[in-house]
Design an enzyme around this catalytic site. Structure first.
Site, PDB file in Angstrom:
ATOM      1  N   ARG A 121      53.542  18.573  41.321  1.00 28.47           N
ATOM      2  CA  ARG A 121      52.964  19.220  42.513  1.00 28.47           C
ATOM      3  C   ARG A 121      53.047  20.741  42.467  1.00 28.47           C
ATOM      4  O   ARG A 121      52.952  21.408  43.492  1.00 28.47           O
ATOM      5  CB  ARG A 121      53.607  18.684  43.797  1.00 28.47           C
ATOM      6  CG  ARG A 121      53.407  17.193  43.954  1.00 28.47           C
ATOM      7  CD  ARG A 121      53.649  16.746  45.374  1.00 28.47           C
ATOM      8  NE  ARG A 121      53.381  15.324  45.494  1.00 28.47           N
ATOM      9  CZ  ARG A 121      54.255  14.376  45.179  1.00 28.47           C
ATOM     10  NH1 ARG A 121      55.464  14.687  44.774  1.00 28.47           N
ATOM     11  NH2 ARG A 121      53.926  13.116  45.301  1.00 28.47           N
ATOM     12  N   LYS A 143      41.410  30.684  40.758  1.00 25.45           N
ATOM     13  CA  LYS A 143      40.551  29.514  40.548  1.00 25.45           C
ATOM     14  C   LYS A 143      41.022  28.811  39.278  1.00 25.45           C
ATOM     15  O   LYS A 143      41.056  29.421  38.208  1.00 25.45           O
ATOM     16  CB  LYS A 143      39.093  29.933  40.361  1.00 25.45           C
ATOM     17  CG  LYS A 143      38.360  30.177  41.670  1.00 25.45           C
ATOM     18  CD  LYS A 143      36.880  30.404  41.408  1.00 25.45           C
ATOM     19  CE  LYS A 143      36.127  30.660  42.688  1.00 25.45           C
ATOM     20  NZ  LYS A 143      34.717  31.033  42.444  1.00 25.45           N
ATOM     21  N   GLU A 185      30.411  40.208  31.966  1.00 25.03           N
ATOM     22  CA  GLU A 185      31.149  40.159  33.246  1.00 25.03           C
ATOM     23  C   GLU A 185      31.513  41.572  33.712  1.00 25.03           C
ATOM     24  O   GLU A 185      31.542  41.856  34.913  1.00 25.03           O
ATOM     25  CB  GLU A 185      32.423  39.300  33.115  1.00 25.03           C
ATOM     26  CG  GLU A 185      32.164  37.817  32.858  1.00 25.03           C
ATOM     27  CD  GLU A 185      31.517  37.067  34.046  1.00 25.03           C
ATOM     28  OE1 GLU A 185      31.486  37.594  35.177  1.00 25.03           O
ATOM     29  OE2 GLU A 185      31.025  35.941  33.815  1.00 25.03           O
ATOM     30  N   LYS A 225      37.218  42.733  41.078  1.00 25.93           N
ATOM     31  CA  LYS A 225      37.547  41.324  41.319  1.00 25.93           C
ATOM     32  C   LYS A 225      38.606  41.184  42.407  1.00 25.93           C
ATOM     33  O   LYS A 225      38.470  40.382  43.331  1.00 25.93           O
ATOM     34  CB  LYS A 225      38.032  40.692  40.006  1.00 25.93           C
ATOM     35  CG  LYS A 225      38.575  39.286  40.173  1.00 25.93           C
ATOM     36  CD  LYS A 225      37.701  38.239  39.599  1.00 25.93           C
ATOM     37  CE  LYS A 225      38.046  36.862  40.141  1.00 25.93           C
ATOM     38  NZ  LYS A 225      37.609  35.785  39.324  1.00 25.93           N
ATOM     39  N   GLU A 235      36.780  31.712  48.879  1.00 21.29           N
ATOM     40  CA  GLU A 235      35.333  31.847  48.738  1.00 21.29           C
ATOM     41  C   GLU A 235      34.577  31.241  49.920  1.00 21.29           C
ATOM     42  O   GLU A 235      33.681  30.413  49.760  1.00 21.29           O
ATOM     43  CB  GLU A 235      34.854  31.232  47.418  1.00 21.29           C
ATOM     44  CG  GLU A 235      33.470  31.753  47.033  1.00 21.29           C
ATOM     45  CD  GLU A 235      33.053  31.365  45.624  1.00 21.29           C
ATOM     46  OE1 GLU A 235      33.795  31.672  44.678  1.00 21.29           O
ATOM     47  OE2 GLU A 235      31.981  30.773  45.491  1.00 21.29           O
ATOM     48  N   ARG A 239      33.566  36.722  48.620  1.00 27.00           N
ATOM     49  CA  ARG A 239      33.928  36.505  47.211  1.00 27.00           C
ATOM     50  C   ARG A 239      32.700  36.094  46.407  1.00 27.00           C
ATOM     51  O   ARG A 239      32.641  36.298  45.198  1.00 27.00           O
ATOM     52  CB  ARG A 239      35.034  35.438  47.103  1.00 27.00           C
ATOM     53  CG  ARG A 239      35.483  35.190  45.666  1.00 27.00           C
ATOM     54  CD  ARG A 239      36.714  34.288  45.573  1.00 27.00           C
ATOM     55  NE  ARG A 239      37.081  34.048  44.181  1.00 27.00           N
ATOM     56  CZ  ARG A 239      38.266  33.637  43.767  1.00 27.00           C
ATOM     57  NH1 ARG A 239      39.236  33.417  44.643  1.00 27.00           N
ATOM     58  NH2 ARG A 239      38.519  33.438  42.485  1.00 27.00           N
ATOM     59  N   ASN A 243      29.532  36.183  42.136  1.00 30.94           N
ATOM     60  CA  ASN A 243      28.603  35.264  41.463  1.00 30.94           C
ATOM     61  C   ASN A 243      27.247  35.913  41.194  1.00 30.94           C
ATOM     62  O   ASN A 243      26.269  35.205  40.920  1.00 30.94           O
ATOM     63  CB  ASN A 243      28.419  33.991  42.299  1.00 30.94           C
ATOM     64  CG  ASN A 243      29.703  33.190  42.367  1.00 30.94           C
ATOM     65  OD1 ASN A 243      30.529  33.266  41.460  1.00 30.94           O
ATOM     66  ND2 ASN A 243      29.904  32.456  43.444  1.00 30.94           N
ATOM     67  N   HIS A 246      24.903  34.495  38.672  1.00 33.10           N
ATOM     68  CA  HIS A 246      25.448  33.211  38.236  1.00 33.10           C
ATOM     69  C   HIS A 246      24.646  31.993  38.696  1.00 33.10           C
ATOM     70  O   HIS A 246      24.743  30.940  38.073  1.00 33.10           O
ATOM     71  CB  HIS A 246      26.920  33.082  38.647  1.00 33.10           C
ATOM     72  CG  HIS A 246      27.845  33.863  37.737  1.00 33.10           C
ATOM     73  ND1 HIS A 246      27.716  35.228  37.549  1.00 33.10           N
ATOM     74  CD2 HIS A 246      28.890  33.482  36.960  1.00 33.10           C
ATOM     75  CE1 HIS A 246      28.649  35.636  36.713  1.00 33.10           C
ATOM     76  NE2 HIS A 246      29.373  34.599  36.330  1.00 33.10           N
ATOM     77  N   HIS A 250      24.167  29.621  35.598  1.00 33.04           N
ATOM     78  CA  HIS A 250      24.617  28.230  35.484  1.00 33.04           C
ATOM     79  C   HIS A 250      23.447  27.306  35.174  1.00 33.04           C
ATOM     80  O   HIS A 250      23.568  26.373  34.381  1.00 33.04           O
ATOM     81  CB  HIS A 250      25.336  27.793  36.771  1.00 33.04           C
ATOM     82  CG  HIS A 250      26.686  28.443  36.913  1.00 33.04           C
ATOM     83  ND1 HIS A 250      27.264  28.705  38.126  1.00 33.04           N
ATOM     84  CD2 HIS A 250      27.554  28.908  35.988  1.00 33.04           C
ATOM     85  CE1 HIS A 250      28.434  29.288  37.945  1.00 33.04           C
ATOM     86  NE2 HIS A 250      28.633  29.417  36.649  1.00 33.04           N
ATOM     87  N   HIS A 262      27.937  31.107  28.222  1.00 31.50           N
ATOM     88  CA  HIS A 262      28.039  31.646  29.570  1.00 31.50           C
ATOM     89  C   HIS A 262      27.685  33.144  29.631  1.00 31.50           C
ATOM     90  O   HIS A 262      26.910  33.567  30.489  1.00 31.50           O
ATOM     91  CB  HIS A 262      29.444  31.402  30.118  1.00 31.50           C
ATOM     92  CG  HIS A 262      29.609  31.866  31.534  1.00 31.50           C
ATOM     93  ND1 HIS A 262      28.940  31.279  32.589  1.00 31.50           N
ATOM     94  CD2 HIS A 262      30.331  32.879  32.067  1.00 31.50           C
ATOM     95  CE1 HIS A 262      29.256  31.905  33.712  1.00 31.50           C
ATOM     96  NE2 HIS A 262      30.097  32.880  33.423  1.00 31.50           N
TER      97      HIS A 262
HETATM   98  N1  GLY Z   1      34.486  33.945  38.864  1.00 26.61           N
HETATM   99  C1  GLY Z   1      34.167  34.136  40.223  1.00 26.61           C
HETATM  100  C2  GLY Z   1      35.336  34.000  41.132  1.00 26.61           C
HETATM  101  O1  GLY Z   1      36.459  33.986  40.681  1.00 26.61           O
HETATM  102  O2  GLY Z   1      35.160  33.894  42.314  1.00 26.61           O
END
Ligand code: GLY
Length: 366
Positions: A121, A143, A185, A225, A235, A239, A243, A246, A250, A262
């Protein structure tokens, strides 16, 4: 010309409540951190040779820490690999109170971060980023996760690391493709931020090099970032500006069956986002051209032979994620990005049609 900061040996960002260190070589800082926070119970590392060597050095210096190696890559960013990581952690006796160190690029930070988030956990996790993508994006912001057969990053959770370490010397041995992925990026971050970061890239882009002033560039890109994430960790809103490009990227990756990587897809996505912003009266032709010029100068693609229909179909299947509607992040100017924009399908299709052709008036790499 961009204004230069004085050379600094170590940069530290605490915007997210955990330190992100950037240095030419972060070993000293990492070992000092481990002395303070405890010897790690395991080092998880990408089995790639350069990463392995770094992991062994750190393991010795930190006091014979067991090193667990895994062959990674996007095709191995799966639950099956997570299970192997979890089993290996059990095997070396990682406990709930343990600290685990991960070393590697973007896939490693997503996958090891996820494994540590669910192991018993949740155990404390710190990451040593060895690729540009990990340094400016993947390892920052909490993330974590893996891909499912149906798409990328469909299983995962938000869980912050306790620290991130970015050693510039790792970039020297980064394969050219991975290097360009990271530049895509950074260019995305520069469009969001504008100002000194964009100006610095315009100054550097005609001479792509591993020897760029990373101690200036990386903290600036990381700041973009952390500022976006700090206001919107899960998000729910802003946030999403991260993207930029993106939604297209994607879909391009999926439509190409992932043969377009990517970073290359992000470059195409940034062109497409710029075109859509132009066509909807948001963005100026001059600024669009400045973005395309940056992408072209560092060797990123601006054109694809993929069929516009295939990309559009992939986008439509992605739209399920956002309440049935396609939403875009679009530039209004360099340094001013709007998110949650809905556009008419015919305009999106027209933009995709343009991707089959080279842009006009863009200076290619010398
Ligand atoms: N890669 C986009 C984010 O971390 O929100």
């Amino acid at each position: 010309m961009a204004k230069r900061k004085e050379d600094r040996a170590l940069e530290r960002n605490d915007d997210l409540g955990y330190p992100i260190f950037v240095a030419q070589n972060v070993r000293d800082e990492l070992l000092a951190f481990l002395r303070l926070r405890g010897r790690p119970s395991a080092i998880l590392c990408d089995a790639n040779r350069n990463v392995r060597v770094l992991a062994e050095e750190i393991a010795q210096a930190a006091g014979n820490v067991p090193v667990l190696r895994f062959t990674l890559g996007e095709s191995r960013k799966r639950l099956a690999t997570v299970e192997r990581v979890l089993d290996a952690m059990v095997g070396v006796g990682v406990e709930r109170s343990s600290l685990v160190l991960g070393i590697g690029g973007g896939v490693a930070s997503d996958l090891f971060g996820f494994a540590c988030a669910v192991y018993m956990r949740g155990v404390r996790y710190a990451h040593v980023a060895t690729s540009l993508v990990a340094m400016v994006d993947a390892a920052i912001g909490g993330k974590t996760g893996v891909d499912l057969r149906e798409g990328k990053n469909l299983a995962g959770c938000f869980r912050d690391p306790i620290a991130v370490f970015c050693g510039v010397d790792a970039l020297e041995t980064l394969p050219a493709q991975a290097f360009r992925e990271g530049l895509a990026e950074i260019i995305k971050a520069a469009i969001i931020e504008g100002g000194d970061l964009f100006a610095l890239l315009e100054e550097l882009a005609p001479h792509p090099s591993r020897r760029w002033p990373w101690l200036e560039l990386l903290p600036a890109a990381i700041k973009v970032k952390t500022m976006a994430v700090a206001d919107d960790r899960l998000e729910a809103g802003a946030r999403a500006t991260l993207n930029l490009g993106h939604t297209f990227a994607h879909a391009i990756e999926r439509a190409s069956n992932y043969s377009i990587t990517h970073g290359n897809a992000v470059a195409l996505g940034l062109r497409a986002a710029g075109l859509l912003a132009l066509r909807t009266g948001r963005f100026s032709r001059d600024e669009h051209l400045r973005v395309l010029t940056l992408l072209a100068l560092v060797g990123l693609p601006l054109q694809t032979s993929l069929s516009p229909d295939a990309i559009f179909t992939a986008m439509r299947s992605d739209k399920k994620k956002s309440g049935g509607r396609l939403r875009f992040v679009l530039p209004r100017a360099i340094g001013d990005v709007e998110y949650g924009v809905e556009c008419a399908d015919r305009t999106v299709r027209a933009v995709l049609g343009r991707l089959a052709h080279p842009p006009e008036n863009v200076r290619a790499r010398r």
